[in-house]
Design a protein around this motif. Structure first.
Motif, short mmCIF file in Angstrom:
data_model
loop_
_atom_site.label_atom_id
_atom_site.label_comp_id
_atom_site.label_asym_id
_atom_site.label_seq_id
_atom_site.Cartn_x
_atom_site.Cartn_y
_atom_site.Cartn_z
N UNK A 60 -0.18 -26.28 -124.03
CA UNK A 60 -1.43 -26.25 -123.69
C UNK A 60 -2.07 -25.56 -124.69
N UNK A 61 -3.29 -25.75 -125.22
CA UNK A 61 -3.91 -25.25 -126.52
C UNK A 61 -5.63 -25.26 -126.24
N UNK A 62 -6.34 -24.43 -126.87
CA UNK A 62 -7.63 -24.38 -126.91
C UNK A 62 -8.23 -25.23 -127.91
N UNK A 63 -9.34 -25.90 -127.74
CA UNK A 63 -10.17 -26.50 -129.06
C UNK A 63 -11.26 -26.79 -128.70
N UNK A 64 -12.08 -27.42 -129.72
CA UNK A 64 -13.36 -27.86 -129.38
C UNK A 64 -13.26 -29.45 -129.89
N UNK A 65 -13.81 -30.34 -129.21
CA UNK A 65 -13.71 -31.75 -129.40
C UNK A 65 -15.21 -32.46 -129.42
N UNK A 66 -15.56 -33.11 -130.49
CA UNK A 66 -16.84 -33.65 -130.37
C UNK A 66 -16.77 -35.01 -130.28
N UNK A 67 -17.69 -35.77 -129.57
CA UNK A 67 -17.86 -37.10 -129.39
C UNK A 67 -19.23 -37.54 -129.39
N UNK A 68 -19.50 -38.59 -130.27
CA UNK A 68 -20.69 -39.02 -130.43
C UNK A 68 -20.93 -40.67 -130.44
N UNK A 69 -22.19 -41.10 -130.24
CA UNK A 69 -22.52 -42.43 -130.24
C UNK A 69 -23.67 -42.81 -130.98
N UNK A 70 -23.58 -44.04 -131.88
CA UNK A 70 -24.66 -44.15 -132.61
C UNK A 70 -25.04 -45.80 -132.68
N UNK A 71 -26.27 -45.93 -133.21
CA UNK A 71 -26.52 -47.31 -133.02
C UNK A 71 -25.89 -48.09 -133.99
N UNK A 72 -25.46 -47.79 -135.18
CA UNK A 72 -24.89 -48.52 -136.44
C UNK A 72 -23.59 -47.85 -136.89
N UNK A 73 -22.83 -48.61 -137.57
CA UNK A 73 -21.54 -48.28 -138.01
C UNK A 73 -21.90 -47.38 -139.10
N UNK A 74 -22.74 -47.45 -139.99
CA UNK A 74 -22.97 -46.86 -140.84
C UNK A 74 -23.49 -45.24 -140.66
N UNK A 75 -24.04 -45.15 -139.49
CA UNK A 75 -24.69 -43.78 -138.89
C UNK A 75 -23.43 -43.11 -138.15
N UNK A 76 -22.45 -43.85 -137.73
CA UNK A 76 -21.14 -43.16 -137.08
C UNK A 76 -20.41 -42.65 -138.46
#
Length: 470
Positions: free
Chosen positions: A155-171
């Motif tokens: 078990x460990x602590x962390x931050x995890x980010x998750x994002x959704x974008x309109x285009x491949x380039x933006x992601x």
């Protein structure tokens, strides 16, 4: 008379030194279940400072914090085949709850792509909902076969980010932004860690990603440690979880996604990159305690003066701890503060008080000198800035000194015994990478000829960074 070592020398037994430092600096203890850890207050204060610094950078990048459940239906993980295959050996599965067998087993989160994407599918309806930028501070469980406190724990602590974008380039650009402006900037300017930003090979890529960006640091023994990763997920999870949006043109489109994370492993990296034979050395910008003012003896005037000095330094913007525990021997307290790596120690005794001076002890550069008490408010901030720069310079010099250019797989494997190797990726390739893996050596990342992050695995001139790793 030589000082008796408090720790095993790093040159004698680096793993033992690491474990002793963790214990004696009161950073953590082993937990009751194999592979778990109890983070003690001083160790947690380091993590809190890391959280504060990183959270500010994550928010500047536009992401907002949220929280998602610890328990994930097992069926969620089967929706993205490569993802579940990558995590299957590490999963902890709950089959009973409330005294009876569950209708469906639930998994204790190893990462949150699946459950977060289930909700992204509900929240994203049109192009107006994009980009959706979410970060979570949480704990995760990955069943670890070879645990080591802070570096690899169940078990460990962390931050995890998750994002959704309109285009491949933006992601793609957002994954690179996190990699550069959040992780690399934080690690170099706060942790004072020299890191190599690069691109993971297909073999080392995150399960379910189309590209993984990494930051690799060289520890004091020459091994590599992965300190943070940012992933382009393409549309793999979008298609698995049906995350679509209505475009401006009136068409249903799948989103493009990223995920990115860093963990309490950074506390272990702090120990292994900056620690010395006397203990931890904490970068001043990170340090929860930047200066400790120590009363040497139980003298009312001395105690009053150290408290006054503490107030002056606090007013000068320094994070200060006043140590007036005169019922504990001074020598023991001095050793404890050295072990904890507090950058500056100010010692005051009756004789110092008579002279209007204090003894300034610099943990990172070593040595001590008498200074006028009235000068401390100006001297200490300058010393802290110098020490921050010193640690980064030392970590950068170590990597440069212990990295060699090679042209054969055999030489790369040999160099990984004491440090890192650089070898043309065109020379190594996936077959050479597999041969190195048989010897416990991995390609930590690919970099371009000019040291930048390559746009693709097969970009001409790519260099592979090869090392043994934690």
């Amino acid at each position: 008379m030589a000082k008796t070592p408090v720790l095993t020398l790093r040159s004698d037994d680096f793993p033992r030194w690491y474990q002793e430092l963790i214990n004696k600096a009161e950073l953590a203890d082993n937990g009751p279940v194999r592979g778990t850890m109890v983070i003690r207050p001083y160790g947690y204060s380091l993590w809190e400072r890391m959280q504060q610094e990183m959270d500010a950078r994550i928010k500047r990048a536009g992401a907002s914090n949220a929280y998602f459940p610890l328990l994930i239906p097992q069926s969620y993980l089967t929706k993205e085949a490569e993802h579940v295959e990558g995590f299957a050996p590490e999963l902890a599965v709950v089959t009973h709850g409330g005294g009876k067998e569950l209708d469906e087993p639930v998994v204790i989160r190893p990462t949150s792509e699946t459950i977060i994407n289930d909700y992204f599918a509900k929240w994203v309806q049109s192009y107006r909902d994009l980009p959706l930028l979410i970060n979570q501070w949480a704990n995760v469980v990955r069943w670890e076969l070879r645990p080591r406190v802070f570096l690899r724990t169940t078990e460990f602590l962390w931050q995890e980010g998750h994002t959704a974008h309109a285009t491949y380039e933006e992601a793609r650009d957002y994954a690179a932004l996190i990699h550069r402006d959040v992780y690399a900037e934080f690690m170099e300017n706060v942790l004072a860690m020299d890191v190599v930003p690069g691109r993971k090979t297909v073999r080392e890529r995150f399960a379910g990603a189309i590209n993984t960006l990494t930051l690799e640091g060289m520890m004091g023994d020459g091994k590599a440690l992965q300190l943070g990763t940012s992933h382009e997920l393409g549309q793999n999870f979008a298609k698995a979880f049906d995350i679509r949006y209505l475009s401006k043109d009136g068409r249903q489109e799948y989103v493009w996604q990223t995920s990115w994370g860093s963990t309490t492993r950074m506390v272990g990296a702090l120990v292994m990159m900056h620690g010395d034979d006397d203990g931890l050395r904490v970068p001043p910008i990170l340090a929860p305690i930047q200066a400790v003012v120590v009363a040497i003896k139980a003298d009312d005037a001395v105690v009053a003066k150290v408290r006054e000095i503490g107030e002056r330094l606090t007013a000068a913007g320094v994070r200060v701890r006043v140590d007036d525990r005169t019922d504990t021997p001074f020598g023991r307290r001095a050793v404890d503060w050295e072990l904890k790596g507090v950058p500056v120690r100010i010692e005051v005794g009756p004789r110092d008080l008579d002279n209007g001076t204090a003894v300034l002890v610099r943990r990172h550069v070593g040595g001590k000198e008498p200074v006028a008490i009235e000068a401390l408010s100006a001297l200490v901030p300058r010393a802290l800035a110098d020490d921050q720069a010193l640690l980064l310079a030392q970590s950068r010099e170590r990597r440069r000194d212990r990295t060699v250019e090679v042209t054969t797989i055999e030489d790369a494997a040999a160099a990984a015994g004491t440090g890192w190797a650089r070898i043309p990726w065109a020379t190594l390739g996936p077959e050479g990478e597999a041969r190195l893996a048989e010897q416990g050596v991995s390609v930590r990342c690919l970099i371009a000829e000019d040291g930048s992050v390559p746009a693709s695995d097969e970009q001409p001139g790519n260099i592979a960074i090869v090392a043994r790793a934690y």
